[in-house]
Design a protein around this motif. Structure first.
Motif, PDB file in Angstrom:
ATOM      1  N   LYS A  79       4.801 -16.858  -0.175  1.00  0.00           N
ATOM      2  CA  LYS A  79       4.421 -17.727  -1.295  1.00  0.00           C
ATOM      3  C   LYS A  79       2.927 -18.056  -1.213  1.00  0.00           C
ATOM      4  O   LYS A  79       2.448 -18.548  -0.211  1.00  0.00           O
ATOM      5  CB  LYS A  79       5.259 -18.994  -1.276  1.00  0.00           C
ATOM      6  N   GLY A  80       2.209 -17.734  -2.264  1.00  0.00           N
ATOM      7  CA  GLY A  80       0.800 -18.066  -2.333  1.00  0.00           C
ATOM      8  C   GLY A  80      -0.153 -17.047  -1.747  1.00  0.00           C
ATOM      9  O   GLY A  80      -1.354 -17.296  -1.696  1.00  0.00           O
ATOM     10  N   LYS A  81       0.336 -15.891  -1.303  1.00  0.00           N
ATOM     11  CA  LYS A  81      -0.524 -14.836  -0.762  1.00  0.00           C
ATOM     12  C   LYS A  81      -0.027 -13.483  -1.267  1.00  0.00           C
ATOM     13  O   LYS A  81       1.174 -13.263  -1.391  1.00  0.00           O
ATOM     14  CB  LYS A  81      -0.487 -14.806   0.766  1.00  0.00           C
ATOM     15  N   SER A  82      -0.969 -12.592  -1.533  1.00  0.00           N
ATOM     16  CA  SER A  82      -0.579 -11.252  -1.976  1.00  0.00           C
ATOM     17  C   SER A  82      -1.478 -10.214  -1.318  1.00  0.00           C
ATOM     18  O   SER A  82      -2.467 -10.551  -0.669  1.00  0.00           O
ATOM     19  CB  SER A  82      -0.637 -11.151  -3.503  1.00  0.00           C
ATOM     20  N   GLU A  83      -1.105  -8.959  -1.480  1.00  0.00           N
ATOM     21  CA  GLU A  83      -1.863  -7.867  -0.873  1.00  0.00           C
ATOM     22  C   GLU A  83      -1.991  -6.718  -1.859  1.00  0.00           C
ATOM     23  O   GLU A  83      -1.044  -6.395  -2.583  1.00  0.00           O
ATOM     24  CB  GLU A  83      -1.165  -7.379   0.397  1.00  0.00           C
ATOM     25  N   LEU A  84      -3.162  -6.142  -1.860  1.00  0.00           N
ATOM     26  CA  LEU A  84      -3.416  -4.914  -2.596  1.00  0.00           C
ATOM     27  C   LEU A  84      -3.001  -3.794  -1.654  1.00  0.00           C
ATOM     28  O   LEU A  84      -3.697  -3.486  -0.689  1.00  0.00           O
ATOM     29  CB  LEU A  84      -4.896  -4.826  -2.968  1.00  0.00           C
ATOM     30  N   ALA A  85      -1.823  -3.233  -1.885  1.00  0.00           N
ATOM     31  CA  ALA A  85      -1.248  -2.259  -0.964  1.00  0.00           C
ATOM     32  C   ALA A  85      -1.810  -0.857  -1.166  1.00  0.00           C
ATOM     33  O   ALA A  85      -1.889  -0.074  -0.218  1.00  0.00           O
ATOM     34  CB  ALA A  85       0.273  -2.239  -1.119  1.00  0.00           C
TER      35      ALA A  85
END
Length: 166
Positions: A79-85
């Protein structure tokens, strides 16, 4: 030439695979041995795996005159963090502003939470410069075993999207 960003679909899988292979071979030719690249591509960019990934995670595709010329995939870490995979353009369309458009529109398209992280191979200086020019800062550096090949990786993070600044 009409350029647009949209959500990726199952119909884009073959184009995504083609872009990944061409981009990897172009970008990593002098950095990662071809056999190691191909093992990675065979594992993560085969059609069956791509079908699962497109169904499960956000993919943004960049189209130019109805041809897919780039893509980005994102994951929510927590929750609240993402990644450019994954973030790839066909070699012939780099340095034309399309990468910036794909990154910006991808973040908006999926309402991605920040910070947004991305891992980049240390010798991929063009990618590091691209991300830093768009507001990413270095978060960490680490060494990893990539299918038997040692890689030095830089983890970058974007805390505030440029368009969000007041």
């Amino acid at each position: 030439m009409t350029v647009q960003i949209r959500k990726g679909t199952f119909e884009d899988i073959e184009a995504i695979q083609d872009i990944a292979v061409k981009s990897w071979h172009d970008t990593y030719e002098e950095i990662i041995p071809r056999a190691v690249q191909d093992r990675f591509l065979d594992m993560f960019y085969n059609l069956e795996t791509l079908k699962t990934r497109v169904a499960a995670t956000p993919f943004a595709v960049l189209e130019q005159d109805e041809d897919v010329i780039g893509f980005a995939s994102f994951i929510e870490l927590e929750k609240g963090k993402s990644e450019l995979a994954a973030f790839y353009l066909l070699p012939g369309v780099k340095n034309k502003g399309y990468g910036t458009k794909l990154l910006d529109e991808g973040i908006k398209l999926f309402g991605l939470p920040l910070p947004l992280f991305v891992n980049v191979e240390l010798e991929n200086t063009n990618a590091i410069a691209f991300y830093k020019a768009r507001g990413f800062v270095e978060w960490d550096k680490f060494e990893e075993d990539f299918y038997g090949h040692k890689l030095e990786t830089v983890r970058l993070q974007l805390i505030q999207h440029v368009e969000e600044e007041v």
